[in-house]
Design a protein around this motif. Structure first.
Motif, mmCIF file in Angstrom:
data_model
loop_
_atom_site.group_PDB
_atom_site.id
_atom_site.type_symbol
_atom_site.label_atom_id
_atom_site.label_comp_id
_atom_site.label_asym_id
_atom_site.label_seq_id
_atom_site.Cartn_x
_atom_site.Cartn_y
_atom_site.Cartn_z
ATOM 1 N N GLN A 3 0.821 -1.202 0.000
ATOM 2 C CA GLN A 3 0.000 0.000 0.000
ATOM 3 C C GLN A 3 0.856 1.254 0.000
ATOM 4 O O GLN A 3 2.050 1.207 0.316
ATOM 5 C CB GLN A 3 -0.922 0.012 1.219
ATOM 6 N N VAL A 4 0.238 2.351 -0.390
ATOM 7 C CA VAL A 4 0.852 3.671 -0.338
ATOM 8 C C VAL A 4 0.040 4.511 0.631
ATOM 9 O O VAL A 4 -1.173 4.652 0.475
ATOM 10 C CB VAL A 4 0.874 4.339 -1.720
ATOM 11 N N ALA A 5 0.705 5.045 1.653
ATOM 12 C CA ALA A 5 0.009 5.810 2.687
ATOM 13 C C ALA A 5 0.586 7.218 2.762
ATOM 14 O O ALA A 5 1.797 7.415 2.643
ATOM 15 C CB ALA A 5 0.130 5.121 4.040
ATOM 16 N N LEU A 6 -0.304 8.180 2.965
ATOM 17 C CA LEU A 6 0.081 9.575 3.110
ATOM 18 C C LEU A 6 -0.616 10.160 4.332
ATOM 19 O O LEU A 6 -1.755 9.783 4.644
ATOM 20 C CB LEU A 6 -0.343 10.392 1.879
ATOM 21 N N PRO A 7 0.034 11.100 5.045
ATOM 22 C CA PRO A 7 -0.680 11.811 6.102
ATOM 23 C C PRO A 7 -1.842 12.588 5.482
ATOM 24 O O PRO A 7 -1.796 12.945 4.304
ATOM 25 C CB PRO A 7 0.388 12.755 6.675
ATOM 26 N N LEU A 8 -2.874 12.815 6.279
ATOM 27 C CA LEU A 8 -4.125 13.448 5.853
ATOM 28 C C LEU A 8 -4.947 12.533 4.951
ATOM 29 O O LEU A 8 -6.158 12.408 5.125
ATOM 30 C CB LEU A 8 -3.883 14.775 5.125
ATOM 31 N N VAL A 9 -4.312 11.869 3.992
ATOM 32 C CA VAL A 9 -5.016 11.045 3.019
ATOM 33 C C VAL A 9 -5.299 9.650 3.563
ATOM 34 O O VAL A 9 -6.371 9.092 3.372
ATOM 35 C CB VAL A 9 -4.204 10.942 1.709
ATOM 36 N N GLY A 10 -4.349 9.084 4.285
ATOM 37 C CA GLY A 10 -4.427 7.677 4.676
ATOM 38 C C GLY A 10 -3.895 6.818 3.545
ATOM 39 O O GLY A 10 -2.960 7.205 2.842
ATOM 40 N N VAL A 11 -4.495 5.642 3.336
ATOM 41 C CA VAL A 11 -4.077 4.774 2.237
ATOM 42 C C VAL A 11 -4.559 5.403 0.942
ATOM 43 O O VAL A 11 -5.754 5.643 0.758
ATOM 44 C CB VAL A 11 -4.636 3.353 2.405
ATOM 45 N N LYS A 12 -3.628 5.706 0.053
ATOM 46 C CA LYS A 12 -3.937 6.481 -1.144
ATOM 47 C C LYS A 12 -4.921 5.755 -2.044
ATOM 48 O O LYS A 12 -4.699 4.618 -2.447
ATOM 49 C CB LYS A 12 -2.665 6.786 -1.925
ATOM 50 N N ASP A 13 -6.029 6.433 -2.336
ATOM 51 C CA ASP A 13 -7.055 5.902 -3.226
ATOM 52 C C ASP A 13 -7.557 4.536 -2.782
ATOM 53 O O ASP A 13 -8.024 3.748 -3.606
ATOM 54 C CB ASP A 13 -6.549 5.817 -4.668
ATOM 55 N N ASN A 14 -7.414 4.255 -1.466
ATOM 56 C CA ASN A 14 -7.851 2.967 -0.927
ATOM 57 C C ASN A 14 -7.209 1.785 -1.635
ATOM 58 O O ASN A 14 -7.797 0.719 -1.769
ATOM 59 C CB ASN A 14 -9.372 2.837 -0.985
ATOM 60 N N ILE A 15 -5.981 1.980 -2.114
ATOM 61 C CA ILE A 15 -5.267 0.900 -2.792
ATOM 62 C C ILE A 15 -4.598 0.018 -1.747
ATOM 63 O O ILE A 15 -3.708 0.462 -1.033
ATOM 64 C CB ILE A 15 -4.211 1.447 -3.767
ATOM 65 N N VAL A 16 -5.068 -1.192 -1.597
ATOM 66 C CA VAL A 16 -4.400 -2.188 -0.763
ATOM 67 C C VAL A 16 -4.303 -3.450 -1.608
ATOM 68 O O VAL A 16 -5.298 -4.109 -1.868
ATOM 69 C CB VAL A 16 -5.170 -2.462 0.544
ATOM 70 N N LEU A 17 -3.123 -3.751 -2.077
ATOM 71 C CA LEU A 17 -2.953 -4.853 -3.011
ATOM 72 C C LEU A 17 -3.057 -6.192 -2.292
ATOM 73 O O LEU A 17 -2.494 -6.383 -1.236
ATOM 74 C CB LEU A 17 -1.597 -4.744 -3.708
#
Length: 226
Positions: A173-187
């Motif tokens: 996954q790709v995680a960002l502050p404020l956003v959380g997991v980016k675009d809800n992408i969890v492979l």
């Protein structure tokens, strides 16, 4: 993860591949012979960043070892550090490092922008406890976005994939502050390989997170006493 001690041979191949395809490449981790082993631990676990020219811009030796690894692997001795890439101030952590907030906080104090975490984390690593058979996935689901918020940095977590019956859980996954997991992408464990774009404004997300939370400013202040 390559459990090969001929790591330099593999590394040179990956450098050639990055140069051929004109890409930045992080080839998982390489198990290498410990250069100065004196304690009977023959290996270290190393991550490398290879740029588009095939040049190694940075590397990291895993510091926090999952307890079954400690019979063969030595802990990385060097302090956590950042290195410059085309994406900004970049750093590595590896797998079990994610369990601890401290390395993320150290990298945050070094003004890191991007933390890349190669991993070999299986769903059956928590076998032997009766409370939750899905405990490893549960941890990764929550820990990565939390670490991104704590560090004020983008966190790219890349876990091994494979047959779920053999314990593979994916969770890259790709995680960002404020956003959380980016675009809800969890492979998941059977998803095909893909490239996740951080997006054109990810650096602005980091700046906005610091403006809103002021975590780095607080840690740098005289009043910070933990």
């Amino acid at each position: 993860m390559f459990s090969e001690t001929a790591a330099h041979e593999y590394l040179s191949r990956f450098q050639a591949l990055a140069r051929e395809l004109q890409i930045n490449l992080v080839p998982g981790t390489l198990s290498q012979l410990h250069p100065t082993a004196t304690n009977g631990l023959p290996l270290v676990n190393v991550a490398y960043w290879i740029d588009r020219t095939g040049t190694i811009l940075g590397s990291y030796v895993k510091k926090n070892l999952w307890h079954p690894e400690r019979v063969r692997y030595a802990k990385g001795p060097a302090p956590h550090a950042v290195f410059e890439t085309e994406f900004g101030r970049t750093a590595f952590l590896i797998c079990w490092d994610v369990m601890f907030a401290e390395p993320f906080r150290i990298l945050s104090s070094l003004d890191v922008d991007l933390i890349v975490v190669p991993s070999y984390w299986l769903g059956n690593d928590g076998d032997g406890q009766p409370h939750n058979p899905d405990s490893e996935r549960e941890f990764l689901r929550h820990a990565l976005p939390t670490r991104a918020f704590e560090a004020g940095a983008a966190v790219i977590y890349v876990n091994v994939g494979g047959d779920p019956e053999a314990g593979y859980i994916g969770m890259s996954q790709v995680a960002l502050p404020l956003v959380g997991v980016k675009d809800n992408i969890v492979l998941g464990p059977t998803d095909p390989p893909c490239v996740v774009d951080l997006g054109p404004n990810w650096k602005q997300v980091l700046a906005d997170a610091e403006r809103v939370y002021k975590i780095r400013a607080d840690r740098a202040g005289d009043e910070w006493h933990y």
